[in-house]
Design a protein around this motif. Structure first.
Motif, PDB file in Angstrom:
ATOM      1  N   GLU A  19       0.826  -1.210   0.000  1.00  0.00           N
ATOM      2  CA  GLU A  19       0.000   0.000   0.000  1.00  0.00           C
ATOM      3  C   GLU A  19       0.861   1.262   0.000  1.00  0.00           C
ATOM      4  OE1 GLU A  19      -2.478  -0.514   3.388  1.00  0.00           O
ATOM      5  OE2 GLU A  19      -3.886  -1.887   2.367  1.00  0.00           O
ATOM      6  N   ASP A  20       2.109   1.130   0.478  1.00  0.00           N
ATOM      7  CA  ASP A  20       3.061   2.249   0.431  1.00  0.00           C
ATOM      8  C   ASP A  20       3.894   2.233  -0.840  1.00  0.00           C
ATOM      9  OD1 ASP A  20       2.297   3.281   2.843  1.00  0.00           O
ATOM     10  OD2 ASP A  20       3.959   2.410   3.995  1.00  0.00           O
ATOM     11  N   GLY A  21       3.572   1.294  -1.749  1.00  0.00           N
ATOM     12  CA  GLY A  21       4.319   1.201  -2.987  1.00  0.00           C
ATOM     13  C   GLY A  21       5.625   0.443  -2.851  1.00  0.00           C
ATOM     14  N   VAL A  22       5.752  -0.366  -1.810  1.00  0.00           N
ATOM     15  CA  VAL A  22       6.988  -1.117  -1.548  1.00  0.00           C
ATOM     16  C   VAL A  22       6.762  -2.585  -1.883  1.00  0.00           C
ATOM     17  CG1 VAL A  22       8.664  -1.812   0.193  1.00  0.00           C
ATOM     18  CG2 VAL A  22       7.669   0.492   0.273  1.00  0.00           C
ATOM     19  N   ASP A  23       7.550  -3.110  -2.821  1.00  0.00           N
ATOM     20  CA  ASP A  23       7.481  -4.514  -3.203  1.00  0.00           C
ATOM     21  C   ASP A  23       8.458  -5.284  -2.316  1.00  0.00           C
ATOM     22  OD1 ASP A  23       7.699  -7.025  -4.370  1.00  0.00           O
ATOM     23  OD2 ASP A  23       7.554  -6.268  -6.419  1.00  0.00           O
ATOM     24  N   ALA A  24       7.949  -5.881  -1.261  1.00  0.00           N
ATOM     25  CA  ALA A  24       8.797  -6.532  -0.266  1.00  0.00           C
ATOM     26  C   ALA A  24       9.612  -7.676  -0.866  1.00  0.00           C
ATOM     27  CB  ALA A  24       7.947  -7.038   0.903  1.00  0.00           C
ATOM     28  N   ASP A  25       8.981  -8.521  -1.656  1.00  0.00           N
ATOM     29  CA  ASP A  25       9.684  -9.678  -2.213  1.00  0.00           C
ATOM     30  C   ASP A  25      10.838  -9.245  -3.110  1.00  0.00           C
ATOM     31  OD1 ASP A  25       8.168 -11.631  -0.957  1.00  0.00           O
ATOM     32  OD2 ASP A  25       6.621 -11.605  -2.513  1.00  0.00           O
ATOM     33  N   TRP A  26      10.599  -8.236  -3.948  1.00  0.00           N
ATOM     34  CA  TRP A  26      11.660  -7.775  -4.848  1.00  0.00           C
ATOM     35  C   TRP A  26      12.809  -7.153  -4.056  1.00  0.00           C
ATOM     36  CZ3 TRP A  26      13.904  -3.018  -5.970  1.00  0.00           C
ATOM     37  CH2 TRP A  26      14.794  -3.032  -7.046  1.00  0.00           C
ATOM     38  N   LEU A  27      12.487  -6.333  -3.063  1.00  0.00           N
ATOM     39  CA  LEU A  27      13.529  -5.679  -2.275  1.00  0.00           C
ATOM     40  C   LEU A  27      14.388  -6.699  -1.528  1.00  0.00           C
ATOM     41  CD1 LEU A  27      11.671  -2.553  -0.871  1.00  0.00           C
ATOM     42  CD2 LEU A  27      13.691  -2.549  -2.342  1.00  0.00           C
ATOM     43  N   ILE A  28      13.728  -7.706  -0.978  1.00  0.00           N
ATOM     44  CA  ILE A  28      14.483  -8.731  -0.253  1.00  0.00           C
ATOM     45  C   ILE A  28      15.390  -9.499  -1.218  1.00  0.00           C
ATOM     46  CG2 ILE A  28      14.249 -10.907   1.002  1.00  0.00           C
ATOM     47  CD1 ILE A  28      11.728  -9.686   2.315  1.00  0.00           C
ATOM     48  N   SER A  29      14.947  -9.698  -2.443  1.00  0.00           N
ATOM     49  CA  SER A  29      15.770 -10.404  -3.439  1.00  0.00           C
ATOM     50  C   SER A  29      16.993  -9.588  -3.831  1.00  0.00           C
ATOM     51  CB  SER A  29      14.951 -10.719  -4.695  1.00  0.00           C
ATOM     52  OG  SER A  29      14.722  -9.551  -5.469  1.00  0.00           O
ATOM     53  N   GLN A  30      16.969  -8.273  -3.569  1.00  0.00           N
ATOM     54  CA  GLN A  30      18.072  -7.386  -3.944  1.00  0.00           C
ATOM     55  C   GLN A  30      19.074  -7.153  -2.817  1.00  0.00           C
ATOM     56  OE1 GLN A  30      18.444  -5.960  -7.216  1.00  0.00           O
ATOM     57  NE2 GLN A  30      17.003  -7.665  -7.415  1.00  0.00           N
ATOM     58  N   ARG A  31      18.893  -7.849  -1.678  1.00  0.00           N
ATOM     59  CA  ARG A  31      19.708  -7.510  -0.510  1.00  0.00           C
ATOM     60  C   ARG A  31      21.195  -7.747  -0.747  1.00  0.00           C
ATOM     61  NH1 ARG A  31      16.949 -12.212   0.276  1.00  0.00           N
ATOM     62  NH2 ARG A  31      17.921 -14.005   1.327  1.00  0.00           N
ATOM     63  N   TRP A  32      21.552  -8.846  -1.423  1.00  0.00           N
ATOM     64  CA  TRP A  32      22.968  -9.129  -1.644  1.00  0.00           C
ATOM     65  C   TRP A  32      23.555  -8.195  -2.694  1.00  0.00           C
ATOM     66  CZ3 TRP A  32      24.404 -11.495   2.340  1.00  0.00           C
ATOM     67  CH2 TRP A  32      23.633 -12.506   2.924  1.00  0.00           C
ATOM     68  N   VAL A  33      22.745  -7.836  -3.671  1.00  0.00           N
ATOM     69  CA  VAL A  33      23.206  -6.889  -4.694  1.00  0.00           C
ATOM     70  C   VAL A  33      23.519  -5.545  -4.057  1.00  0.00           C
ATOM     71  CG1 VAL A  33      22.551  -5.658  -6.796  1.00  0.00           C
ATOM     72  CG2 VAL A  33      21.858  -8.045  -6.497  1.00  0.00           C
ATOM     73  N   ALA A  34      22.600  -5.057  -3.213  1.00  0.00           N
ATOM     74  CA  ALA A  34      22.800  -3.770  -2.558  1.00  0.00           C
ATOM     75  C   ALA A  34      23.992  -3.812  -1.610  1.00  0.00           C
ATOM     76  CB  ALA A  34      21.535  -3.367  -1.797  1.00  0.00           C
ATOM     77  N   ALA A  35      24.135  -4.928  -0.884  1.00  0.00           N
ATOM     78  CA  ALA A  35      25.255  -5.058   0.056  1.00  0.00           C
ATOM     79  C   ALA A  35      26.592  -5.000  -0.681  1.00  0.00           C
ATOM     80  CB  ALA A  35      25.130  -6.355   0.834  1.00  0.00           C
ATOM     81  N   GLU A  36      26.672  -5.644  -1.843  1.00  0.00           N
ATOM     82  CA  GLU A  36      27.918  -5.633  -2.621  1.00  0.00           C
ATOM     83  C   GLU A  36      28.214  -4.240  -3.158  1.00  0.00           C
ATOM     84  OE1 GLU A  36      31.398  -7.122  -4.272  1.00  0.00           O
ATOM     85  OE2 GLU A  36      30.039  -7.923  -2.744  1.00  0.00           O
ATOM     86  N   ARG A  37      27.187  -3.526  -3.594  1.00  0.00           N
ATOM     87  CA  ARG A  37      27.398  -2.160  -4.086  1.00  0.00           C
ATOM     88  C   ARG A  37      27.890  -1.248  -2.973  1.00  0.00           C
ATOM     89  NH1 ARG A  37      21.633  -1.833  -7.329  1.00  0.00           N
ATOM     90  NH2 ARG A  37      22.284  -3.008  -9.195  1.00  0.00           N
TER      91      ARG A  37
END
Length: 249
Positions: free
Chosen positions: A87-105
């Motif tokens: 409802e806030d426009g946050v896709d939880a599943d997609w964001l969680i799938s990006q956690r390692w990508v963001a951590a590496e960046r």
């Protein structure tokens, strides 16, 4: 012959100018180009980050349990949490799938040192943290931008920490002694554990320096402007670490 000598003098002058960078600010050590990267967590509020971490934890718990009642309860709570985020426009599943990508960046940005200072003779002021000597017997310290880093507050990013070999007779008398160091700096990443105040700290430095000149400085009565700016950044640093909390499996 005169033209040849003139050219030689010009080339020698250019070489010396390149080798002696002079006084640096801590910001000069950062590879600014590496700081621009896509971070899907950057614009989330603290509440959204907390909710996202809770979703990741519930997903992990749901996978780990075989109890039907617990799975039913967790499943409902998980669904409600994802719906609220959606409802806030946050896709939880997609964001969680990006956690390692963001951590590496984030890691790459934190380690990225400016190649322009590599090999230069520079002068840099800061606060020293005593460390064990190297295997060849040369005394070492770590230079950080402000007092308290690595003990009272978290360590700075690696590109804001310099591992220093002291090629002089000077030795620190206390932790966080203010100094101005001169020597050759190099972009040579290192990691090692050093006991600081209450316990061991993983010291991650993107730079090493062979210090040939040490100028002890008087303790300042108040935190410098750079230090105040650092403290203000800590909120964002800690907020980013909340995003890293999504790495829990």
């Amino acid at each position: 012959m005169l033209k040849f000598l003139s050219l030689s003098v010009l080339l020698l002058g250019a070489t010396v100018a390149h080798a002696e960078r002079g006084m640096l600010d801590w910001a000069d050590l950062i590879d600014e180009a590496a700081q621009s990267y896509e971070d899907p967590y950057r614009d989330l509020s603290a509440e959204q980050l907390t909710a996202l971490v809770e979703v990741a934890r519930m997903q992990s718990q749901l996978t780990a349990t075989s109890d039907d009642d617990q799975r039913s309860e967790l499943g409902q709570r998980l669904s409600d949490a994802k719906t609220a985020l959606a409802e806030d426009g946050v896709d939880a599943d997609w964001l969680i799938s990006q956690r390692w990508v963001a951590a590496e960046r984030r890691r790459n940005a934190a380690w990225a040192g400016d190649a322009d200072v590599d090999g230069q003779i520079v002068t840099l002021g800061g606060y020293v943290i005593p460390a064990p000597a190297d295997q060849d017997g040369v005394a070492t310290v770590y230079l950080v931008p402000e007092r308290g880093m690595c003990s009272h507050v978290p360590p700075p990013p690696p590109n804001q920490m310099v591992r220093v070999r002291l090629n002089s007779d000077w030795r620190p008398q206390t932790i966080y002694e203010p100094v101005r160091l001169t020597g050759q700096i190099a972009v040579v990443p290192t990691e090692r554990e050093v006991v600081v105040v209450d316990g061991p700290v993983r010291m991650q430095a993107a730079f090493t320096m062979e210090a040939t000149k040490v100028e002890p400085l008087a303790f300042a009565g108040a935190m410098s402007a750079g230090g105040k700016a650092w403290v203000e950044k800590m909120t964002q640093q800690l907020r980013d670490k909340e995003g890293d909390g999504l790495n829990e499996d």
